[in-house]
Design a protein around this motif. Structure first.
Motif, mmCIF file in Angstrom:
data_model
loop_
_atom_site.group_PDB
_atom_site.id
_atom_site.type_symbol
_atom_site.label_atom_id
_atom_site.label_comp_id
_atom_site.label_asym_id
_atom_site.label_seq_id
_atom_site.Cartn_x
_atom_site.Cartn_y
_atom_site.Cartn_z
ATOM 1 N N PHE A 149 -6.932 1.631 -6.891
ATOM 2 C CA PHE A 149 -6.566 3.036 -6.730
ATOM 3 C C PHE A 149 -7.716 3.741 -6.011
ATOM 4 C CE2 PHE A 149 -4.327 1.506 -10.466
ATOM 5 C CZ PHE A 149 -3.031 1.951 -10.238
ATOM 6 N N ALA A 150 -7.390 4.732 -5.184
ATOM 7 C CA ALA A 150 -8.439 5.397 -4.410
ATOM 8 C C ALA A 150 -8.127 6.876 -4.250
ATOM 9 C CB ALA A 150 -8.582 4.742 -3.037
ATOM 10 N N LEU A 151 -9.195 7.671 -4.287
ATOM 11 C CA LEU A 151 -9.106 9.109 -4.091
ATOM 12 C C LEU A 151 -10.148 9.502 -3.050
ATOM 13 C CD1 LEU A 151 -7.848 11.819 -5.130
ATOM 14 C CD2 LEU A 151 -9.794 11.938 -6.709
ATOM 15 N N GLY A 152 -9.724 10.229 -2.009
ATOM 16 C CA GLY A 152 -10.698 10.570 -0.992
ATOM 17 C C GLY A 152 -10.099 11.363 0.146
ATOM 18 N N ALA A 153 -10.679 11.184 1.333
ATOM 19 C CA ALA A 153 -10.241 11.901 2.533
ATOM 20 C C ALA A 153 -9.924 10.897 3.636
ATOM 21 C CB ALA A 153 -11.319 12.882 3.006
ATOM 22 N N GLU A 154 -8.922 11.218 4.433
ATOM 23 C CA GLU A 154 -8.498 10.340 5.527
ATOM 24 C C GLU A 154 -8.593 11.086 6.856
ATOM 25 O OE1 GLU A 154 -4.736 7.451 6.508
ATOM 26 O OE2 GLU A 154 -4.290 9.522 5.939
ATOM 27 N N TYR A 155 -9.152 10.389 7.843
ATOM 28 C CA TYR A 155 -9.209 10.901 9.216
ATOM 29 C C TYR A 155 -8.148 10.178 10.030
ATOM 30 C CZ TYR A 155 -10.958 11.747 13.969
ATOM 31 O OH TYR A 155 -11.071 12.098 15.283
ATOM 32 N N ASP A 212 -6.386 16.805 11.676
ATOM 33 C CA ASP A 212 -6.800 15.401 11.702
ATOM 34 C C ASP A 212 -7.213 14.848 10.338
ATOM 35 O OD1 ASP A 212 -6.409 15.450 14.423
ATOM 36 O OD2 ASP A 212 -8.524 15.805 14.905
ATOM 37 N N TRP A 213 -7.424 15.708 9.343
ATOM 38 C CA TRP A 213 -7.926 15.279 8.042
ATOM 39 C C TRP A 213 -6.933 15.630 6.941
ATOM 40 C CZ3 TRP A 213 -12.355 12.534 6.945
ATOM 41 C CH2 TRP A 213 -13.277 12.389 7.979
ATOM 42 N N ASN A 214 -6.862 14.745 5.940
ATOM 43 C CA ASN A 214 -6.076 15.042 4.754
ATOM 44 C C ASN A 214 -6.728 14.435 3.521
ATOM 45 O OD1 ASN A 214 -4.502 12.371 3.951
ATOM 46 N ND2 ASN A 214 -4.404 12.519 6.182
ATOM 47 N N ALA A 215 -6.562 15.094 2.391
ATOM 48 C CA ALA A 215 -6.971 14.537 1.106
ATOM 49 C C ALA A 215 -5.870 13.601 0.634
ATOM 50 C CB ALA A 215 -7.195 15.657 0.095
ATOM 51 N N PHE A 216 -6.232 12.511 -0.041
ATOM 52 C CA PHE A 216 -5.202 11.549 -0.418
ATOM 53 C C PHE A 216 -5.507 10.868 -1.746
ATOM 54 C CE2 PHE A 216 -8.297 8.672 1.451
ATOM 55 C CZ PHE A 216 -8.174 7.524 0.680
ATOM 56 N N ASP A 219 0.833 -1.188 0.000
ATOM 57 C CA ASP A 219 0.000 0.000 0.000
ATOM 58 C C ASP A 219 0.873 1.246 0.000
ATOM 59 O OD1 ASP A 219 -2.941 1.092 0.634
ATOM 60 O OD2 ASP A 219 -1.531 2.210 1.878
ATOM 61 N N THR A 220 0.517 2.208 -0.848
ATOM 62 C CA THR A 220 1.194 3.492 -0.856
ATOM 63 C C THR A 220 0.143 4.588 -0.937
ATOM 64 O OG1 THR A 220 2.879 4.859 -1.949
ATOM 65 C CG2 THR A 220 1.518 3.479 -3.372
ATOM 66 N N LYS A 221 0.348 5.683 -0.164
ATOM 67 C CA LYS A 221 -0.656 6.751 -0.075
ATOM 68 C C LYS A 221 0.034 8.108 0.004
ATOM 69 C CE LYS A 221 -2.454 7.556 3.898
ATOM 70 N NZ LYS A 221 -2.002 8.969 4.144
ATOM 71 N N TYR A 222 -0.381 9.007 -0.886
ATOM 72 C CA TYR A 222 0.124 10.381 -0.888
ATOM 73 C C TYR A 222 -0.990 11.283 -0.380
ATOM 74 C CZ TYR A 222 2.185 14.749 -2.541
ATOM 75 O OH TYR A 222 2.718 16.007 -2.609
ATOM 76 N N GLY A 223 -0.710 12.077 0.663
ATOM 77 C CA GLY A 223 -1.747 12.896 1.264
ATOM 78 C C GLY A 223 -1.342 14.344 1.431
ATOM 79 N N TYR A 224 -2.376 15.200 1.577
ATOM 80 C CA TYR A 224 -2.160 16.625 1.834
ATOM 81 C C TYR A 224 -3.110 17.052 2.943
ATOM 82 C CZ TYR A 224 -1.530 21.619 1.107
ATOM 83 O OH TYR A 224 -1.241 22.949 1.279
ATOM 84 N N LYS A 225 -2.553 17.487 4.075
ATOM 85 C CA LYS A 225 -3.367 17.837 5.230
ATOM 86 C C LYS A 225 -4.078 19.170 5.027
ATOM 87 C CE LYS A 225 -0.414 15.494 8.623
ATOM 88 N NZ LYS A 225 0.408 15.648 9.856
ATOM 89 N N PHE A 226 -5.399 19.184 5.303
ATOM 90 C CA PHE A 226 -6.127 20.449 5.289
ATOM 91 C C PHE A 226 -6.642 20.819 6.671
ATOM 92 C CE2 PHE A 226 -8.990 17.135 3.700
ATOM 93 C CZ PHE A 226 -10.084 17.244 4.547
ATOM 94 N N THR A 227 -6.547 19.883 7.643
ATOM 95 C CA THR A 227 -6.719 20.189 9.065
ATOM 96 C C THR A 227 -5.729 19.321 9.827
ATOM 97 O OG1 THR A 227 -8.372 18.497 9.648
ATOM 98 C CG2 THR A 227 -9.203 20.541 8.659
ATOM 99 N N ASN A 235 -4.540 10.316 15.428
ATOM 100 C CA ASN A 235 -3.319 9.959 16.144
ATOM 101 C C ASN A 235 -2.591 8.888 15.350
ATOM 102 O OD1 ASN A 235 -4.365 7.234 17.063
ATOM 103 N ND2 ASN A 235 -5.834 8.572 18.124
ATOM 104 N N PRO A 236 -1.344 8.556 15.694
ATOM 105 C CA PRO A 236 -0.583 7.564 14.926
ATOM 106 C C PRO A 236 -1.159 6.150 14.986
ATOM 107 C CG PRO A 236 0.886 8.936 16.235
ATOM 108 C CD PRO A 236 -0.495 9.230 16.710
ATOM 109 N N SER A 237 -2.063 5.878 15.937
ATOM 110 C CA SER A 237 -2.572 4.521 16.120
ATOM 111 C C SER A 237 -3.774 4.188 15.240
ATOM 112 C CB SER A 237 -2.966 4.288 17.589
ATOM 113 O OG SER A 237 -1.858 4.451 18.441
ATOM 114 N N PHE A 238 -4.492 5.209 14.786
ATOM 115 C CA PHE A 238 -5.746 4.954 14.068
ATOM 116 C C PHE A 238 -5.851 5.829 12.819
ATOM 117 C CE2 PHE A 238 -10.187 6.131 13.228
ATOM 118 C CZ PHE A 238 -10.724 4.870 12.986
#
Length: 294
Positions: free
Chosen positions: A153-159, A112-116, A102-110, A162-165
């Motif tokens: 492949f996936a495009l969306g938002a990640e919550y 706790d949340w990032n677009a990826f 699995d590989t994921k590129y993200g950009y934080k907008f808050t 913390n590092p555990s979840f």
């Protein structure tokens, strides 16, 4: 087409390693662990309580390389599992077989949340056979490497509070299901249309959740869940579910007890829930925060 997609995914995953060799160590968090578990049981021929002599060997490798600088993140993960079991009087068989990248590129907008944007690959190493033989007494091949294989492949938002979840919500998640072994295709097509080696699902959604935490002293729990829905087959029966769980207890620096479980519900494979479980005592080697720079 299938070779092009796989090549694209490998290049995407390897590019993270190239970055790791050129960027400052302060932007990377890396972990690596590999282990071998051995299970053995022996009974004399006159053992009245019953039992079958057996030996089993399970191996696993887990690696992560997570990059972070400012609002940009790049998380990469590999989970490999393979095991064999030999019961007295039976042939050697697989007990577990899993490849997950699995590989994921993200950009934080808050905070706790990032677009990826992400890509993940799921398959197995070796051939798998049915418990039953055919009319001629031959083993029936039911799976193999890339039969099936899943590239998503996936495009969306990640919550990620913390590092555990972490929780990924992907309303757009095209998936390619590979079935390259004709012998496997003769028994089960895994949803791939007749006469083709790849099934493409362009309009689909995916949910992924990961939990990894020490739940007690020297005891670590890791859970990975993946749910997949094809918009064109929108019924609850057609939603795919995959859950992987690993409970690891360290006896000392190198000895550990490892409990692994996999649960799958995929209507294209079987109308019932599939599960596998293994328990073993073995050797675990772990590295954290190591550098790839020379």
């Amino acid at each position: 087409m299938n070779k092009l997609l796989l090549t694209l995914f490998v290049l995407l995953l390897n590019s993270a390693i190239v970055l790791a060799q050129t960027e400052a160590d302060t932007t990377w968090r890396r972990t690596f662990s590999a282990g071998i578990n051995l299970n053995q049981a022996a009974f004399s021929d006159n053992w009245r309580a019953g039992g079958i002599s057996s030996i089993a060997l399970n191996s696993h490798l887990d690696a992560r390389a997570d990059y972070s600088r400012g609002r940009v993140t790049w998380d990469n993960e590999a989970q490999l599992q393979y095991g064999l079991i030999k019961n007295k009087g039976d042939e050697m068989r697989k007990s577990v077989d899993r490849i997950y990248l699995d590989t994921k590129y993200g950009y934080k907008f808050t905070s706790d949340w990032n677009a990826f944007f992400s890509a993940n690959f799921l398959s197995q190493f070796a051939p798998g056979y049915d418990d039953e033989t055919d009319a001629d007494g031959n083993k029936v091949l039911v799976s193999n490497f890339l039969s099936p294989g899943y590239l998503t492949f996936a495009l969306g938002a990640e919550y990620k509070p913390n590092p555990s979840f972490s929780l990924r919500l992907s309303p757009f998640a095209p998936r390619f299901t590979f079935l390259v072994d004709d012998e496997v295709a003769a028994d089960d097509r895994y949803g791939v249309p007749e006469g083709r080696k790849v099934r493409t699902e362009w309009l689909a959604a995916m949910v992924q959740a990961t939990f990894k935490r020490d739940i007690a002293t020297n005891i670590n729990l890791r859970l990975n869940y993946m749910g997949y829905l094809n918009y064109g087959e929108f019924t609850f029966k057609r939603v795919d579910h995959r859950l992987n769980a690993v409970l690891n207890a360290k006896v000392n620096r190198y000895i550990n007890v490892n409990l692994t479980g996999n649960l799958i519900y995929d209507y294209d494979q079987d109308a019932d829930i599939q599960y596998s479980q293994s328990l073993g005592l073995g050797i675990l080697y772990t590295l954290q925060g190591f550098s790839l720079n020379r």
